[in-house]
Design a protein around this motif. Sequence first.
Motif, mmCIF file in Angstrom:
data_model
loop_
_atom_site.group_PDB
_atom_site.id
_atom_site.type_symbol
_atom_site.label_atom_id
_atom_site.label_comp_id
_atom_site.label_asym_id
_atom_site.label_seq_id
_atom_site.Cartn_x
_atom_site.Cartn_y
_atom_site.Cartn_z
ATOM 1 N N SER A 184 0.815 -1.207 0.000
ATOM 2 C CA SER A 184 0.000 0.000 0.000
ATOM 3 C C SER A 184 0.854 1.264 0.000
ATOM 4 N N HIS A 185 1.713 1.412 1.020
ATOM 5 C CA HIS A 185 2.513 2.625 1.125
ATOM 6 C C HIS A 185 3.633 2.392 2.122
ATOM 7 N N ALA A 186 4.520 3.365 2.223
ATOM 8 C CA ALA A 186 5.653 3.269 3.145
ATOM 9 C C ALA A 186 5.834 4.599 3.856
ATOM 10 N N VAL A 187 6.377 4.530 5.064
ATOM 11 C CA VAL A 187 6.727 5.738 5.808
ATOM 12 C C VAL A 187 8.111 5.551 6.413
ATOM 13 N N ARG A 188 8.731 6.683 6.714
ATOM 14 C CA ARG A 188 9.998 6.679 7.433
ATOM 15 C C ARG A 188 9.737 7.073 8.869
ATOM 16 N N LYS A 189 10.277 6.288 9.805
ATOM 17 C CA LYS A 189 10.108 6.567 11.230
ATOM 18 C C LYS A 189 11.451 7.023 11.797
ATOM 19 N N ALA A 190 11.441 8.138 12.548
ATOM 20 C CA ALA A 190 12.667 8.667 13.133
ATOM 21 C C ALA A 190 13.215 7.704 14.182
ATOM 22 N N PRO A 191 14.536 7.711 14.409
ATOM 23 C CA PRO A 191 15.106 6.893 15.486
ATOM 24 C C PRO A 191 14.480 7.279 16.819
ATOM 25 N N ILE A 192 14.246 6.294 17.692
ATOM 26 C CA ILE A 192 13.592 6.599 18.964
ATOM 27 C C ILE A 192 14.418 6.206 20.181
ATOM 28 N N LEU A 193 15.536 5.514 19.991
ATOM 29 C CA LEU A 193 16.333 5.094 21.140
ATOM 30 C C LEU A 193 17.585 5.947 21.247
ATOM 31 N N THR A 194 17.863 6.407 22.461
ATOM 32 C CA THR A 194 19.099 7.128 22.709
ATOM 33 C C THR A 194 19.979 6.271 23.599
ATOM 34 N N ALA A 195 21.289 6.404 23.434
ATOM 35 C CA ALA A 195 22.217 5.547 24.174
ATOM 36 C C ALA A 195 22.018 5.726 25.676
ATOM 37 N N GLY A 196 22.020 4.606 26.384
ATOM 38 C CA GLY A 196 21.914 4.632 27.830
ATOM 39 C C GLY A 196 20.498 4.717 28.358
ATOM 40 N N SER A 197 19.491 4.645 27.457
ATOM 41 C CA SER A 197 18.108 4.708 27.918
ATOM 42 C C SER A 197 17.191 4.155 26.849
ATOM 43 N N GLY A 198 15.898 4.297 27.090
ATOM 44 C CA GLY A 198 14.919 3.799 26.142
ATOM 45 C C GLY A 198 14.527 4.861 25.133
ATOM 46 N N VAL A 199 13.225 5.065 24.969
ATOM 47 C CA VAL A 199 12.741 6.015 23.976
ATOM 48 C C VAL A 199 13.250 7.400 24.324
ATOM 49 N N GLN A 200 13.893 8.052 23.373
ATOM 50 C CA GLN A 200 14.508 9.342 23.643
ATOM 51 C C GLN A 200 13.469 10.449 23.733
ATOM 52 N N ALA A 201 13.823 11.513 24.427
ATOM 53 C CA ALA A 201 12.945 12.676 24.510
ATOM 54 C C ALA A 201 12.867 13.339 23.148
ATOM 55 N N GLY A 202 11.713 13.870 22.838
ATOM 56 C CA GLY A 202 11.549 14.552 21.563
ATOM 57 C C GLY A 202 12.375 15.824 21.506
ATOM 58 N N MET A 203 12.739 16.231 20.305
ATOM 59 C CA MET A 203 13.570 17.409 20.130
ATOM 60 C C MET A 203 12.729 18.665 19.986
ATOM 61 N N ASP A 204 11.435 18.514 19.718
ATOM 62 C CA ASP A 204 10.571 19.655 19.494
ATOM 63 C C ASP A 204 9.541 19.732 20.610
ATOM 64 N N GLN A 205 9.854 20.513 21.644
ATOM 65 C CA GLN A 205 8.937 20.698 22.773
ATOM 66 C C GLN A 205 8.472 19.359 23.342
ATOM 67 N N ASP A 206 9.450 18.487 23.515
ATOM 68 C CA ASP A 206 9.195 17.177 24.123
ATOM 69 C C ASP A 206 8.214 16.327 23.330
ATOM 70 N N ALA A 207 8.140 16.556 22.036
ATOM 71 C CA ALA A 207 7.286 15.707 21.202
ATOM 72 C C ALA A 207 7.822 14.288 21.205
ATOM 73 N N ASP A 208 6.925 13.331 21.220
ATOM 74 C CA ASP A 208 7.319 11.930 21.178
ATOM 75 C C ASP A 208 7.940 11.640 19.810
ATOM 76 N N PRO A 209 9.192 11.133 19.765
ATOM 77 C CA PRO A 209 9.812 10.867 18.474
ATOM 78 C C PRO A 209 9.067 9.828 17.659
#
Length: 289
Positions: A184-209
Motif C-alpha cells: 500500500s505505502h511506506a513511511v519513514r520513522k525517526a530513530p527513537i532510542l538514545t544511548a543509555g536509555s529507552g525512547v529518547q525525549a523529543g527534540m521539538d517541545q518534548d514531542a514523542d519521536p
Amino acid sequence: MTGMSVALATYAGLPEGDECTVALAAALARLGIAAEAVVWDDPAADWERHDLVVVRSTWDYTLRREEFLAWAGTVPRLFNGADVLRWNTDKRYLRELAAAGVPVVETRWDLDEVPADWDEYVIKPAVSAGSADTARWRREEREAARAHLHHLRSAGRTVMVQPYLSAVDAAGETALLFCDGEFSHAVRKAPILTAGSGVQAGMDQDADPREQISPAQATAAELAVARQALAAVRTALGSGDLLYARVDVIPGADGSPVLLELELTEPSLFLRHAPGAAERFARAIAALA
C-alpha cells in the motif's frame, strides 16, 4: 455492502481508537459500512452482532497476552486471525523467519551476560509493544545494561539482544504497509532510542519521536525483504490470510535492508501519510463480507 457492521477493536485507554481507527471508520462509512471502535475486553461487547472484527489499537495486550489471545480465540470472523496473533505477539517469530532465510537483525536470546563484542546493542523483551522495556546500551555502560538484562530475566521474560545498527541514526526505520497482501505505502520513522536509555525525549517541545513520521518511497530491496518475510509467514502458518501487515526494516551493516519487526497484530497503519490508504484498507475489509 450496505448494512454490514464492523467492530474495530481497541483498548480501554483509547476507547475511540487511534487516528487510523477513526480514518478507517470514516472510509468504511463512505462505502455504506457501519464501523465502531469497541474495547476488546469490555464485558458488554457483543461481537456476534458484527459481520467482522478488525484488531486495531489493542495496545495493552502485552500486559495480558494470554487473556488477549483467549479473547481472540472466541471472536468470530476476526482479522487478523487468532492463529496469526498468537504467532506474532511473541518476537521469537524472528527465529523462524531467520531460519527461513529472511534477512533479520542478528538476535541473541536469553543471554546470561551482556555481549562484549558489540559497541552498542539493544535489550528488549520478546513480548512488548511501543518499545516498552527496551533500551540501547554502549559497551561502557555494561553494569546498567546487565541490570536491565537481569531485571527482565528475573521477571520470567524472554529477552532479546541485538546490535544497534548505527545507520538507523541517519536513515531511521522504513515501515512498509501491506493491505490484503498488496503493498500500500511506506513511511519513514525517526530513530527513537538514545544511548543509555529507552525512547529518547523529543527534540521539538518534548514531542514523542514516535510521532516523527514522514512518507517514504520504498526501495526495491526493501520491498523484496518485506515480500520474502510475508511469504515465510504463509509457510509458517499455512495461510496467507492477512488483512494487514506492517514490515519494519532498517539498513544492515552493509547498507542492505534487514527485518527489524513484522507487525501483524495491532500496528499503526499511518493512513494519513498516504493518499487513498484508508480507502484501500476499507475496500479490503468490505471484500471480506
